[in-house]
Design an enzyme around this catalytic site. Structure first.
Site, PDB file in Angstrom:
ATOM      1  CG  ASN A  13      -2.006  -1.031   1.155  1.00  0.00           C
ATOM      2  OD1 ASN A  13      -2.349  -1.515   0.082  1.00  0.00           O
ATOM      3  ND2 ASN A  13      -2.553  -1.406   2.295  1.00  0.00           N
ATOM      4  CB  CYS A 129       1.205   6.697   9.481  1.00  0.00           C
ATOM      5  SG  CYS A 129       0.488   5.402  10.533  1.00  0.00           S
ATOM      6  N   PRO A 164       0.146  -5.720   5.735  1.00  0.00           N
ATOM      7  CG  PRO A 164       1.109  -7.160   4.175  1.00  0.00           C
ATOM      8  CD  PRO A 164       0.017  -6.144   4.333  1.00  0.00           C
TER       9      PRO A 164
END
Length: 313
Positions: A13, A129, A164
């Site tokens: 991602n 993040c 993951p």
């Protein structure tokens, strides 16, 4: 003007979102390779369709690619464990490494706090993040106060936006973010909590920041927070305060016990944030990916601009 070629290790991602950002928005970077370990991954397939050279043989495959010689910047979006070995190989060849894992080999880097100071480091770590979203606010309180005794962040993200790599690094996430709250945010003690929310429809990234500070004026603290919101929004348009900043006086008659410090009074500040993604690859609820890839891109783009300017002189 020529651009600096870069590679991304990790076709999940984060890596895929970063690739699309580079191709659509970067002023100084161009894709030189996309690296993964799953030949069936969507990221590698998408890169191939965009005519980006690909390999599904990991770092070893990258080292064998003819394009590797011209690549100067490598983004690592794998895992903390994998980054240790990846970085060792890349440093041997003098590559600039942008670490999007919680490995924290290089210095913690958040563009609005210390991006310029770390620009020439061979390896820079983008924290996490949650750290990219919340630590600027801890720093905003610190620069308007005499002392930030404690900083705590709670990052809530949609379970669907956690791949993951994120799931395998939950412990590293909390440890790295907690440490960066102290090192970059300026808090004497830091704590980080991450929540993977399985709600349907998926929820947008939400973050809560708590600080306990001393020696600051409420008005100056709030102004500092609002200025920081605008600074982060310059590269993450979906970054915003969800509510007005909240204050609570913790008096000497009812102090809070901070582990390792003791009983402390002061001003409690609560900051509620929302991060909406640009939806370059995943839906807008994945603001956790967007702020991480945006911060990494800004850092690498600034380094590339400086390198190109030096070479043109």
């Amino acid at each position: 003007m020529s651009k600096v070629k870069c590679a991304i290790i990790g076709s999940g991602n984060i890596g895929t979102d970063l690739m699309i950002k580079i191709m659509r928005t970067s002023k100084n970077l161009e894709m030189g390779a996309m690296v993964g370990i799953d030949p069936a991954s969507d990221g590698l397939a998408r890169a191939a369709r965009l005519r980006v050279p690909v390999t599904h043989e990991g770092i070893e495959g990258l080292l064998r690619m003819p394009e590797y010689r011209d690549i100067r910047v490598v983004f690592d979006a794998t895992s903390a464990k994998a980054h240790i070995s990846n970085n060792a190989l890349l440093q041997q060849d003098g590559k600039k490494v942008i670490d999007l894992t919680p490995a924290a080999i290089g210095p913690f880097t958040i563009p609005v706090i210390n991006g310029d100071a770390n620009i020439d480091e061979p390896n820079v770590n983008m924290v996490t993040c949650g750290g990219q979203a919340t630590i600027p606010m801890v720093y905003a309180v610190k620069r308007a106060s005499t002392r930030v005794v404690y900083g705590e962040i709670v990052a809530s993200i949609s379970s669907k936006s956690a791949g993951p790599g994120t799931r395998a690094n939950i412990d590293e996430f909390t440890e790295t973010t907690s440490k960066a709250i102290e090192v970059l945010g300026g808090a004497e003690r830091g704590k980080a909590i991450i929540i993977l929310n399985p709600a349907e429809p998926p929820l947008i990234m939400r973050d809560t920041v708590f600080t306990l500070s001393q020696g600051g004026d409420r008005g100056e603290i709030e102004e500092s927070i609002l200025k920081m919101e605008q600074a982060v929004r310059a590269y993450v348009p979906g970054y915003r305060l969800k509510q007005k900043v909240q204050f609570e006086v913790i008096g000497d008659n009812a102090p809070i016990r901070i582990p390792g410090i003791g009983l402390v009074s002061g001003l409690k500040t609560t900051i509620l944030l929302e991060v909406e993604g640009a939806a370059h690859y995943l839906p807008a609820y994945a603001g956790n990916l967007d702020i991480m890839t945006s911060a990494a891109l800004v850092s690498a783009d600034h380094w590339a601009a400086k390198a190109l300017t030096r070479e043109a002189a």
